[in-house]
Design a protein around this motif. Structure first.
Motif: not given
Length: 573
Positions: A336-352
Motif C-alpha cells: 500500500g505504499m505509493t513509491y519505493t526505496q531507491d537509494e545510493s551509498y555516498y562514501i564518507l570514509d573507508a579503510s582498507e
C-alpha cells in the motif's frame, strides 16, 4: 570534531508562552482550575505516559474524569481489526489509510459523550479525547517517534494491547502501519484548535507551549535552514566511526545507524526563550507541507517528505545484510505504499578492505543463486556471495547508486551516507552472513520477496557503467566545481556535489533541498536578501533548506578553507 547532536531552531517572539518543569506547568494548568464548569480536554498521542494524567489531574483538580481509552474496542478486537495491515511478518505491514474513528466502538463513544457532566469541572483525557468532548480548553500531548520506539523496547505495549513482552520490532510495525497513521491524521484534524501543546518526552520534565506559539514556530521554520535531532543506534554489524566524529559514548560496543535526516523518524528542537521543546518533525511536514516541500513536490508526494539522509557505519564492523528493495508496483500492490526505496551509498570514509556489494556477476545462474541462498538459510553451507555478487572496493567520496531491484549491501570498513527515498522498512534481506540480531533472534529474511524483485540484468558491466561513480562535471572553474553524482535515471532523486573555497549560489524555490557537509570543518548558509539568519553547519551534519526559504548561498566558515557538500532534491524531469 564539532558535530552538534542537539541542534535547535530559535523561534522569534512568543515571550512568556512556554513553561518548563512540573512546577511551572502545574502552575499554568492550575489557572484553569479556578474556572467552574470548565471542561479540559487533554488529547494524547499513543505512548504518552500515565505520568501526564497525574500531572494534569493534580493541577486542574477536576470534579470528574473521563478516560477516552474506553471508547475504543478492546485490545483483542483492535488486533483483529488491524490484522490485515499487520500481517504475520516481524517488520512489514500494509499501510493503513483510514481514520481513528475506524477503531472506536460507537456505543462506547456515545456513552462517554453522554457521561460528560454539566456544570462541573471535568477532565477528558487520553488518545482521541477530543472525540468525546470539544471542551473549553484543548491540550495536545505529543511524543517523538524515537522516544516511542525506546519505550517499546523497555516493555511498553501498543495502544490498548497486552503485548508488553512482544518483539519490539512487531510493536514498532503496529505503530508505523496503523497507530501512528491514524494518530497523525487525528492530530492534524485538531491542530489549529489546540490551546496548549504538552511535550512529555523527558520523564519528570514536562514543557507546555501555547498552540499559537507552536503553529507560528512551524511557519517560521519553513523560511530558514534547519537540522533534525539525530539519534544513534547499535547494530550487529555496527562500526566505530561515529563514536569519534559525532562525539558518542566511547565505551559503547558500536553504533550502526544514525538517522539525522529522516523527518518521519526524527524530532525537532524548538527554542522559545529559555525553554526548548521537542516535537516530532513529522508535525512540520503535515502542518506546513507547501512551505517546506514546495507546491510541486506537495502535488506529487502529498504531505510526505520524500528524501532521507542517514548514516551506516561499518568501520571496524561487519557487512550489512545482502538485500534488495522492491519495485514500485510490488511495494504498491503488496504494502500500500505509493513509491519505493531507491537509494545510493555516498562514501564518507573507508579503510582498507572497505567496499560495496552491488549487482550480480556476469552470467549469473538464477537457479543456482536461489539454490545456494535457500540451502544456506536452511542450515547448509554459507551463501557464497563472491560467486554471485559483484564486490567493488570503496574509497572516500565514491558514490554508488542503487535503484530498486538491485542486489546490494555495504561491506565492512565503510562509512556510508545513505541518500534514499523514504518508504519505511521495505528492505528484503536475503542473506545475513549466519548472524543473529542483537536481540538474539534471527534477523528478518525475505527470500521470496527478494527473488521476485531482483533485476537479473543488472550484472557487472551494466552496474559498473551505470551505478559506480557515474559522475558528470557540470561546472569547473576557479575555486568552484559542481558535479552530478546521481542518482540513476530510474530514480527520482538528483544529487549534486559542490567543491568550493568561496560562496556558491542555490535556489530552493521550486522545492526543498537536503544537504550534508561531506568535507571541510564548517560552512555558513546565508540568505542574499537577509530572509533568515546565517546558519552554520559542521562536518557530516545533514540540514534541510525549505522551499519557502528560497535562494541561499553556502561558503566556508573559515576563509580559504575548501569545503565539499552534497545536495539532493527531487528531479524535475
Amino acid at each position: 570534531m564539532n558535530y552538534d547532536k542537539y541542534p535547535e531552531t530559535r523561534i522569534v517572539g512568543h515571550e512568556g508562552e512556554a513553561w518548563e518543569g512540573v512546577g511551572s506547568v502545574t502552575a499554568k494548568l492550575d489557572e484553569l482550575s479556578h474556572q467552574e464548569n470548565h471542561v479540559l480536554v487533554v488529547e494524547c498521542y499513543p505512548g504518552v505516559s500515565d505520568e501526564v494524567l497525574e500531572l494534569v489531574r493534580g493541577a486542574f483538580k477536576p470534579n470528574a474524569v473521563i478516560l477516552s481509552d474506553g471508547i475504543f474496542y478492546d485490545g483483542d478486537e483492535l488486533t483483529q481489526r488491524m490484522q490485515p495491515h499487520l500481517t504475520d511478518d516481524r517488520v512489514r505491514g500494509v499501510m493503513y489509510y483510514g481514520r481513528m474513528e475506524d477503531f472506536v466502538d460507537p456505543a462506547a463513544l456515545a456513552a462517554a459523550q453522554a457521561a460528560v457532566p454539566q456544570g462541573r469541572r471535568t477532565l477528558v483525557y487520553g488518545v482521541g479525547a477530543g472525540l468525546v468532548a470539544t471542551g473549553d480548553t484543548l491540550v495536545y500531548c505529543d511524543l517523538a517517534r524515537w522516544e516511542i520506539e525506546l519505550r517499546y523496547r523497555a516493555g511498553m505495549p501498543n495502544f490498548r494491547a497486552h503485548n508488553e513482552d512482544e518483539d519490539s520490532l512487531r510493536k514498532i510495525k503496529r505503530g508505523y502501519f496503523v497507530e501512528w497513521r491514524i494518530a497523525d491524521k487525528r492530530k492534524m484534524e485538531v491542530f489549529d484548535r489546540v490551546d496548549y501543546f504538552l511535550d512529555s518526552n523527558v520523564a519528570g520534565n514536562p514543557k507546555l507551549l501555547t498552540g499559537s506559539a507552536l503553529r507560528d514556530g512551524l511557519l517560521q521554520m519553513t523560511s530558514t535552514p534547519f537540522r533534525l535531532v539525530p539519534y544513534f543506534d547499535p547494530g550487529v554489524w555496527g562500526g566505530q566511526w561515529m563514536k569519534q566524529v559525532c562525539g558518542l559514548d566511547p565505551t559503547a560496543d558500536n553504533y550502526a545507524w544514525s538517522f539525522d535526516g529522516v523527518p518521519e523518524e526524527n524530532s525537532l528542537y524548538l527554542r522559545f526563550d529559555d525553554v526548548r521543546v521537542e516535537i516530532p518533525a513529522q508535525d512540520l511536514v503535515l502542518y506546513q507541507p507547501v512551505g517546506l516541500l514546495g507546491m510541486k513536490y506537495y502535488c506529487r508526494f502529498g504531505a510526505e517528505f520524500p528524501i532521507r539522509f542517514d548514516f551506516l557505519d561499518t568501520m571496524g564492523g561487519q557487512n550489512l545484510s545482502l538485500q534488495v528493495h522492491p519495485l514500485t508496483e510490488y511495494i504498491r500492490s503488496h504494502f500500500g505504499m505509493t513509491y519505493t526505496q531507491d537509494e545510493s551509498y555516498y562514501i564518507l570514509d573507508a579503510s582498507e578492505g572497505g567496499g560495496v556489494f552491488l549487482g550480480l556477476k556476469e552470467g549469473v545462474d538464477k537457479d543456482a543463486f536461489e539454490h545456494d541462498l535457500r540451502w544456506a538459510q536452511e542450515g547448509g553451507p554459507s551463501f557464497p556471495a563472491e560467486k554471485h555478487v559483484n564486490y567493488f572496493p570503496a574509497k572516500k567520496h565514491d558514490h554508488f547508486l542503487i535503484p530498486a531491484g538491485t542486489l546490494h549491501c555495504s561491506a565492512a570498513n565503510a562509512m556510508v551516507l545513505e541518500i534514499s527515498a523514504t518508504p519505511y522498512n521495505f528492505t528484503f534481506k536475503m542473506w545475513d552472513w549466519d548472524r543473529l540480531g542483537l536481540d538474539g533472534l534471527p534477523r528478518p529474511i525475505h527470500i521470496d520477496d527478494g527473488l521476485a524483485n531482483i533485476q537479473w540484468g543488472r550484472t557487472t558491466d551494466w552496474v559498473r557503467e551505470n551505478l559506480v561513480n557515474a559522475i558528470e562535471v557540470i561546472h569547473d572553474e576557479d575555486d568552484y566545481r559542481e558535479e552530478h553524482t546521481g542518482l540513476h535515471e530510474l530514480e527520482f532523486i538528483e544529487t549534486r556535489r559542490f567543491t568550493s573555497r568561496g560562496k556558491t549560489e542555490h535556489d530552493a524555490t521550486e522545492g526543498f533541498h537536503m544537504l550534508n557537509l561531506v568535507d571541510g570543518t564548517s560552512a555558513v548558509v546565508e540568505s542574499p536578501t537577509d530572509a533568515f539568519e546565517p546558519f552554520t553547519v559542521h562536518y557530516a551534519e545533514t540540514f534541510i533548506v525549505p522551499a519557502a526559504a528560497g535562494c541561499y548561498t553556502i561558503r566556508p566558515e573559515a576563509e580559504g578553507e575548501q569545503i565539499m557538500f552534497v545536495k539532493a532534491y527531487v528531479r524535475q524531469r
